[in-house]
Design an enzyme around this catalytic site. Structure first.
Site, PDB file in Angstrom:
ATOM      1  N   LYS A 165      16.792 -14.030   8.976  1.00 10.31           N
ATOM      2  CA  LYS A 165      15.716 -13.094   8.617  1.00 10.31           C
ATOM      3  C   LYS A 165      14.373 -13.691   9.017  1.00 10.31           C
ATOM      4  CE  LYS A 165      14.084 -10.410   4.596  1.00 10.31           C
ATOM      5  NZ  LYS A 165      14.281 -10.137   3.157  1.00 10.31           N
ATOM      6  N   SER A 207      14.924  -5.370   1.832  1.00 10.64           N
ATOM      7  CA  SER A 207      14.171  -5.655   3.027  1.00 10.64           C
ATOM      8  C   SER A 207      14.966  -6.377   4.124  1.00 10.64           C
ATOM      9  CB  SER A 207      12.952  -6.497   2.659  1.00 10.64           C
ATOM     10  OG  SER A 207      13.330  -7.738   2.128  1.00 10.64           O
ATOM     11  N   SER A 241      16.934  -7.348  -2.082  1.00 10.97           N
ATOM     12  CA  SER A 241      16.835  -7.255  -0.616  1.00 10.97           C
ATOM     13  C   SER A 241      17.992  -7.821   0.186  1.00 10.97           C
ATOM     14  CB  SER A 241      15.552  -7.919  -0.137  1.00 10.97           C
ATOM     15  OG  SER A 241      14.486  -7.022  -0.324  1.00 10.97           O
TER      16      SER A 241
HETATM   17  N1  GLN Z   1      12.681  -3.361  -2.595  1.00  8.03           N
HETATM   18  C1  GLN Z   1      12.124  -4.431  -3.349  1.00  8.03           C
HETATM   19  C2  GLN Z   1      10.660  -4.550  -3.036  1.00  8.03           C
HETATM   20  O1  GLN Z   1      10.202  -3.804  -2.241  1.00  8.03           O
HETATM   21  C3  GLN Z   1      12.880  -5.672  -3.060  1.00  8.03           C
HETATM   22  C4  GLN Z   1      12.281  -6.607  -2.111  1.00  8.03           C
HETATM   23  C5  GLN Z   1      13.038  -7.880  -1.936  1.00  8.03           C
HETATM   24  O2  GLN Z   1      14.036  -8.158  -2.591  1.00  8.03           O
HETATM   25  N2  GLN Z   1      12.503  -8.706  -1.057  1.00  8.03           N
HETATM   26  O3  GLN Z   1       9.955  -5.346  -3.574  1.00  8.03           O
END
Ligand code: GLN
Length: 446
Positions: A52, A127, A151
């Site tokens: 990532k 994400s 995410s």
């Molecule tokens: N969807 C969540 C957010 O937007 C999770 C993000 C994550 O786990 N990095 O914060």
């Protein structure tokens, strides 16, 4: 084979932001020589993996999918990247994500929207959308993602792969670009549970460069894969199968529980009563931490500087206005507001108290049961564009994953069938540092 596959499908899937082809081929060559000389070592010998793009890689562009870091070439490797290298895996390239890991659909990437390989009109989740899609599309054998509020698990569920968020402190955060430091964890995405346990083995462990890394014993995560689930006690929170969760998803979870029951486990319904406050508390806490963490991106130390005025304060403003996307700005504003004097007690402190109650709920249930099981996400992957204009609907996709981050416990998402021809994810949660039992249950079910 990995690059051939990428050439074949990545113009549709759009999982990669930067390829590492030259170095990867050179690395593969040295591994070929090692084979010829009978010097094979490393548990992931020769296996192609993707990373990532919020995990720093020495001499390889790391953007966090942000224009602000468009030209950022790190001078060191994250501890997890070193772990993969020591295991002799090959780094294929850097994977797309929501900008600074803020999002649930990959639509917040400032470069492109990764597509779900099962249906390219749908999102891959986020994400870590590039991490999940690259594994699902067969471009790499595994990838690393990061999970602050779901995410890793939500994209794993949407793309039909296995994604693990380890216990907070299990995996080093050194070299992971911080979003919300008290919640962030790196973890593996793979096609099988066994692969997942083997990748976690190579990236986990105490790291002196991360003060929140836990100095605890590192078990053999794959030791109990064949043990089965006979006698194990499963808790199913009623909040996880109630209102808001699509009935077809609930049905798949019930089917999975029947399979585990037929293998000798028992299950009971329980309650995690404070879960309903998790999303609200999470967005306050994570945005507060993000507003502080992202203050380092000022045009001086990293990335792209915009300096048309030749004045320091104006340079900060211009760099950040042009460099950050809308969602990142929304979070910085929310977090700065929540932390400002006069509001701190009403918002940040209150959210911390709620976090404590949520953690107590988990401790309580996990003191009586081996694992907690429920769905990973309330729906299957949605269509690109469907939710992007409605942040609150978007935030609700993580309603079942966020409580786990707030509690700091480990959880996996494994595929458990299909609904609307799209994969459904089953979430398995356990006590802190008990990833081994999660793998045991997940493998038995798989
Ligand atoms: N969807 C969540 C957010 O937007 C999770 C993000 C994550 O786990 N990095 O914060």
């Amino acid at each position: 084979a990995s690059y051939n596959r990428i050439n074949e499908v990545d113009d549709k899937v759009k999982a990669f932001l930067t390829l590492n082809e030259e170095q990867a081929r050179a690395h593969a060559k040295t591994l070929d020589e090692a084979i010829a000389e009978d010097r094979i070592n490393g548990m992931l010998f020769g296996l192609p993996g993707g990373i990532k793009d919020n995990i720093v890689t020495k001499n390889l562009r790391t953007t966090c999918a942000s224009q602000l870091l468009d030209n950022f070439i790190p001078v060191y490797d994250a501890t997890v990247v070193e772990g993969l290298q020591q295991a002799s895996s090959i780094n294929i390239g850097k994977l797309n994500m929501d900008e600074f890991a803020m999002g649930s659909s990959n639509e917040n990437s400032s470069y492109k929207v990764t597509r779900n390989p099962w249906d390219i009109d749908r999102v891959p989740g986020g994400s870590s959308g590039g991490s999940a899609a690259s594994v699902a599309a067969g471009e790499v054998m595994f990838s690393l993602g990061s999970d602050t509020g779901g995410s890793i698990r939500e994209p794993a569920a949407y793309c039909g792969v296995v994604g693990m968020k380890p216990t907070y402190g299990r995996v080093s955060r050194f070299g992971l670009v911080a979003f919300a430091s008290s919640l962030d964890q790196v973890g593996p995405l793979t096609r099988t549970v066994e692969d997942n346990a083997r990748v976690l083995q190579e990236i986990a462990g105490h790291c002196e460069k991360d003060s929140t890394s836990a100095d605890v014993e590192l078990p053999d995560f794959s030791a109990d894969l064949q043990k089965g689930v006979k006698g194990l006690k499963i808790a199913v929170p009623k909040e996880y199968i109630g209102e808001g969760v699509k009935p077809e998803i609930k049905d798949k979870v019930m089917d999975a529980l029947k399979v585990l029951e037929s293998q000798g486990a028992t299950w009971e319904e329980v309650s995690l009563p404070h879960s309903k406050y998790a999303v609200a508390a999470y967005y306050l806490l994570s945005s507060s931490e993000a507003s502080a963490n992202l203050s380092r991106f000022d045009g001086v130390r990293f990335g792209v500087r915009h300096d048309s005025s030749q004045n320091l304060i104006e340079m900060y403003k211009e760099t950040r206005s042009k460099g950050f996307g809308d969602e990142v700005k929304r979070r910085i504003m929310l977090g700065t507001f929540a932390l400002s004097s006069g509001y701190y007690d009403a918002y940040y402190k209150k959210a911390q108290q709620v976090r404590h109650l949520i953690k107590n709920d988990f401790d309580d249930v996990l003191s009586k049961y081996d694992v907690i099981i429920g769905p990973t996400a309330p729906t299957v992957a949605f269509k690109v564009g469907e939710q992007i204009d409605d942040p609150l609907t978007m935030y609700a996709n993580d309603i079942l994953t966020i409580p786990v981050n707030l509690a700091g416990v480990p959880a996996i998402s494994v595929p458990c069938g299909f609904s609307e021809n799209m994969p459904v994810g089953l979430q398995i949660i356990a006590s802190p540092f008990d990833e081994k039992t999660i793998y045991q249950v997940a493998h038995s079910y798989e």
